[in-house]
Structure formats: C-alpha cells, structure tokens
Design an enzyme around this catalytic site. Sequence first.
Site, short mmCIF file in Angstrom:
data_model
loop_
_atom_site.label_atom_id
_atom_site.label_comp_id
_atom_site.label_asym_id
_atom_site.label_seq_id
_atom_site.Cartn_x
_atom_site.Cartn_y
_atom_site.Cartn_z
N HIS A 1 0.82 -1.21 0.00
CA HIS A 1 0.00 0.00 0.00
C HIS A 1 0.86 1.26 0.00
CE1 HIS A 1 -3.27 -2.70 0.93
NE2 HIS A 1 -2.65 -3.11 2.01
N HIS B 1 5.73 6.35 6.80
CA HIS B 1 5.35 5.95 5.44
C HIS B 1 4.85 7.18 4.69
CE1 HIS B 1 1.54 5.71 7.68
NE2 HIS B 1 1.05 6.22 6.57
N THR C 1 -5.96 6.42 8.24
CA THR C 1 -6.49 6.62 6.89
C THR C 1 -6.46 5.32 6.08
OG1 THR C 1 -4.38 7.33 5.97
CG2 THR C 1 -5.79 9.04 6.89
N THR C 2 -6.19 4.20 6.75
CA THR C 2 -6.27 2.88 6.12
C THR C 2 -7.14 2.00 7.03
OG1 THR C 2 -4.24 2.21 7.27
CG2 THR C 2 -4.00 3.00 5.00
N HIS D 1 2.33 8.85 1.27
CA HIS D 1 1.23 8.78 0.30
C HIS D 1 1.62 9.71 -0.84
CE1 HIS D 1 -1.39 6.95 3.43
NE2 HIS D 1 -0.65 7.68 4.23
N HIS E 1 3.82 10.42 6.88
CA HIS E 1 3.25 10.18 8.21
C HIS E 1 4.26 9.47 9.10
CE1 HIS E 1 -1.05 10.23 6.38
NE2 HIS E 1 -0.62 11.45 6.68
ZN ZN Z 1 -0.57 7.37 6.23
#
Ligand code: ZN
Length: 308
Positions: free
Chosen positions: A88, A115, A221-222, A117, A140
Amino acid sequence: MRLFIALLALACAASSSAESHWCYEIQAKEPNSICQGPDLWPGSCQNKNYQSPIDIDTDEAEVDINLKPFTFTGYDQKKTWLVLNDKHSVKILLSDGIYIAGGDLPARYKAEQLHLHWSQEENMGSEHSIDGQHFAMEMHIVHRKETSSADAENSEDKIAVLAFMVEVGNQVNEGFQPLVEALSSISKPNTNTTMEESSLWDMLPKKEKLVHYFRYLGSLTTPECDETVIWTVFQDPIKLHKDQFLEFSKELYYDQEQKLNMKDNVRPLQQLGDRQVFKSRAPGQLPSLPLMALVVPTLTCLVVSFLQ
Ligand SMILES: [Zn+2]
Ligand SMILES: *[C@@H]1O[C@H](CO)[C@@H](O)[C@H](O)[C@H]1NC(C)=O
C-alpha cells in the site's frame, strides 16, 4: 468426499479473503479487479464521525495556546533503517528510543514507523488538503502512546501521527536520498531492504519551522480506520526535487507482476462534521487577551506622559 468438501471450503475461504482485501481507488478501477476500494473499506471506515483525512480550512482553525513546540527524542539517531514495500505504501520501520512529547499530547508517544502517500501529479498526492490545496506527497510518522495499563488500549488518543506535506521543487533534498535510492530494491510488494545510514531529522524541515501546526482528532487513513488518532499536520512542507518525487511512482508497484505502479495511495477526504481544527500560535500574531490587558494601559500611560 468429506475431505474434498473441506478442501473446497478452505479454497473458498482463501479466495474470499483475497477478494475482500482492501485497496485504493486506482487499484479497484483496474479491469478484473477484485479488491475493495475506499467505498467498501471495512471496520470504522464507513459511517463514522471522526474520520481522516480532512481539508484544513486555515481561517476556521482556532488558535490554541497549549499547542506548544514538541520535544523530539531520538530523531537524530543515525541508522540503516529497514524499509519495505507493504503493498500500500513504502514504510520505514523505526527502532526503539524514538519519542515525541509536548505539543499538548497527553503522554509520551513512541515512534513505530514512517510511510508516505503520493501521486504522479504534484497537486494530488497528499491525503490532507490545506485550504483546498493538495500537495505532491504526504509523510506520516506514526507514534503509539506509552501506557502501563491495558485499559488505555481503546482510547481515542492511542496514536499520534505527525503529518508533513511534500512540495516539489528543483533542489535535490540530500536527506531524502537514502530512501529514494532504496526504492528500486523494493519494487515488488512484500519486499524489503536497508537504507544508507540516516536520521529522521535528515528527512524533515528545520526544527524551528515545526512550531507551526494544525491539530484535530481523527482516524487512521487505512482500514480499519480506527478513530484513535491525534493528528498534527505541520504547515511547513518538505521539499523534494521533481526527479526524487517521481521515483516513488516509477520504482514501486502494487502488484507482484509489476503492472500497476504504486501511486494515488490516497484516501478521499472525509467530512469534518462537528469537529474543531486548532492551530498553534505563530510568532508575530497578536498577543493573547491577558497580555493585551497589560500592554494597552502601559502604552496609554506612555502616550499620556509623552503628551504632558
Ligand atoms: Zn498514512
Ligand atoms: C524482509 O525480507 C526477508 C527476506 O525476504 C524476510 O525474511 C523478512 O521477514 C522481511 N522482514 C520484514 C520486516 O518484512
């Protein structure tokens, strides 16, 4: 015959769990896709009130004088971090000894992982937006509350995420090079490698800039989108060279066959609802009321005595 049915049941269970695996919109849109896009994410992702990400309206954000600077511990540790493609995102696993405190957090929080995005476009890759503007990427750093008691397990402040916007420019960010150079070794999902030695500070904006931030309560957010996150979104962005930024969507893939480049791993914006977003007080803003109460009479006295 029984064995056959049992095997069949097993196979079905396996395939339905593969079917029910969550993914981003760009993956759900692929022909023959069987994964669940954001509209179908499980757990708290549907029908909850305190979801993330959100748009941050800077005019609506209320100044909170308790939002003082953070204390960062271990952010200067130079390490050869393990970095992985987790299907992801690209994720750096952080080691012991890294903490944040202050910033009106209710406890000390221990760093677990970092991680990002991103998109291939420079105005689509951040999860949060600021005054309607998305950035190229969003980073993040996920921290977990230090607690001795098990009852805090479900508390709304279990996680503290520090979020940094990433902007694209024409200067190479040397601090990001160890991560950028590691990407080509983890193109496929569920692979990992170690980065050249670096520290968290190497990847972040200057410490003095980190006094300006927004604060609200939200969710992961996941999936399962647990509503357990104290969000801190910093105002000052990280700056990457365009080529460094493009490496993420070029080198990383969602799938084993390397057909779908990893990008647009961004959850759509969620409703703010009845929540209030707060902001730290920037230097140069008007002092608070109690201070004004002192300053105004003093100035008046000075002016009056000058006129006499
Ligand atoms: Zn995140
Ligand atoms: C990293 O990769 C190795 C070998 O491919 C694997 O054995 C190990 O479990 C992986 N580590 C993590 C944290 O994913």
